[in-house]
Design an enzyme around this catalytic site. Sequence first.
Site, PDB file in Angstrom:
ATOM      1  N   CYS A 147     -25.950   0.029 -14.612  1.00 19.85           N
ATOM      2  CA  CYS A 147     -25.496  -1.345 -14.433  1.00 19.85           C
ATOM      3  C   CYS A 147     -26.502  -2.101 -13.574  1.00 19.85           C
ATOM      4  CB  CYS A 147     -24.132  -1.366 -13.742  1.00 19.85           C
ATOM      5  SG  CYS A 147     -22.765  -1.057 -14.864  1.00 19.85           S
ATOM      6  N   CYS A 154     -16.231   1.781  -9.111  1.00 19.16           N
ATOM      7  CA  CYS A 154     -16.566   2.019 -10.528  1.00 19.16           C
ATOM      8  C   CYS A 154     -15.697   3.113 -11.149  1.00 19.16           C
ATOM      9  CB  CYS A 154     -18.026   2.415 -10.648  1.00 19.16           C
ATOM     10  SG  CYS A 154     -18.520   2.784 -12.344  1.00 19.16           S
TER      11      CYS A 154
END
Length: 408
Positions: A147, A154
Site C-alpha cells: 500500500c 490493517c
Amino acid sequence: MRVHGPGAGLAKVMVMLQKVEALPRKLLTRAELDAYDPRAESWQEQFSRRYQHHDELTGILNHLEDVDESVYDKFAMAITPYMAQLMDRDDPACPIRRQYLPSLHEEEKPGFATLLDELGEEGDTIPGTSVVHRYPRRVLFLVSNTCSVLCRFCTRKRMVARPSGAVHRDEIERSIDYIASNPEIDDVLLSGGDPLTFADDRLDYILGAIRERAPHVRFLRIGSRTVVQLPTRITPELCAILEKHRVQMINIHINHPKEMTPLLRERVKMIQKAGIMMGLQTVCLKGVNDDVAVLRELFMQAIEMGVRPYYVYSTDMVEGAHHFIVPYHRMLELYEGVRGWISGPAVPTFVVDGLGGLGKLPIIPTYVTEEPRADGAGTTVRCRNYKGMTVEMPGLGRDFSIPSHSNG
Ligand SMILES: *Cc1c(COP(=O)(O)O)cnc(C)c1O
C-alpha cells in the site's frame, strides 16, 4: 559483465549507493515538510520519500510515542510526506497520527485472541491464486501486497506486513484463468494491498486481461486507499486506463474529515470524469471517528464530492489493532446518531466481518418490532423513529382471526 572475487561486494555497494543517491531525500525537518509540494514531483518520487521509521519524524512531530523497534517485526511503517503534512505537529491524539504511527498499545495483550487471518480469507482462497471466492457470483482478487501508506489496523497484515515484493505474476495469471473459466462470476473486486500502487502498464494489463478473457464479468471494481494517501497517483493516464477497461466503481477508504483535502477532491473529480462511480468505506476506530459529529461530517463531505458512503466496518480483531475496536453497542449508537439526522444517501451500512469467514453482516438497530398481542389473537407492529417517537402500525401485524390459507 560479472564481477567475481573480493571486488564483487564492493561493486554491489557502489551500485546500491548510486541507487540511493538517485532517490529523492526524505524530508526530515518541519520546514522541509511544510515547504513540500506533493504536486511538484511524480507519485513514484513521493512514494520513495515515505517515512519508514518513527525516528525519521522526530524533527517534525512532538510527543512521538517511544515504541520499541520490535514493533516493526510485526508490522512495518510507511507514511507519505503528503500524509505526514496532515498530521498535527503537537497533538498525539490527532486522528491521522493515530491511524498511521505505531503505538505502545500494539505491544499489549488484549485478553482475547487476535489473529493474522481473522477473516479466514486463506480458507476461501482458490489454491494457486490470490482469488478469495467466498460469496456467490463475486470474487475478491488480491492483486497487490503493498500500500502507499500502512494503516496500523490493517486487516491484511498477513500479506502487507513487510515490503515483500509483488504478488507473483504466475499467481496473477492463474487468478485471471480462474475468473475466466468460471462463467458464473459476474463481479470482480480488485484489492490487496492496493491495486493503484502498480505502474500504469501493469494495471492496464490486468484489467485488460480480465475484460478480454472473462467477458461474463459485468461489474469490475477497485478498492484503493492510495487515492487518499497519495492522491497524485491519480493521473489523466491512469484515468484513461480505468475508463478504457470500464472499471465501474472505485471504493476509497477515508476515516476522518481531515483526510478530505483540496488535492483529494481534485483527483476524485478526475476519476468521476472517467465515468466511474465512487464509494466510501470507513473503519470505525476508537479515538479516530467513534463520534457522531465526526461521522456526520465525514459522510456529508463525501456526498458533497459525489462519493457515496458504502460501508462502515467494525475494526477487525487483527494483531496489534485491539485498541481501535469500538464495541458493538457503541456502533449501534453511532448508526442511530446518523440515520435520520443527515441526508439518506449519506448513510452507509454498518457491518462487522464475522470471525473466520462468515462474511459481512449488517449492524442494524431495531426500528420496527413485532410482538404477540396480549389477547393472543395476532401481533402488533411498532415503529420507532430516529428521535425515539413510537407508533403502532395497524394492518402490518398478523391477524390470526383470518385463516391464512384454506383448502375448502
Ligand atoms: C467484501 C467482500 C466482497 C464484496 O462484498 P460486497 O458486499 O458485494 O461489496 C467479496 N468478497 C469478499 C471475500 C469480501 O470480503
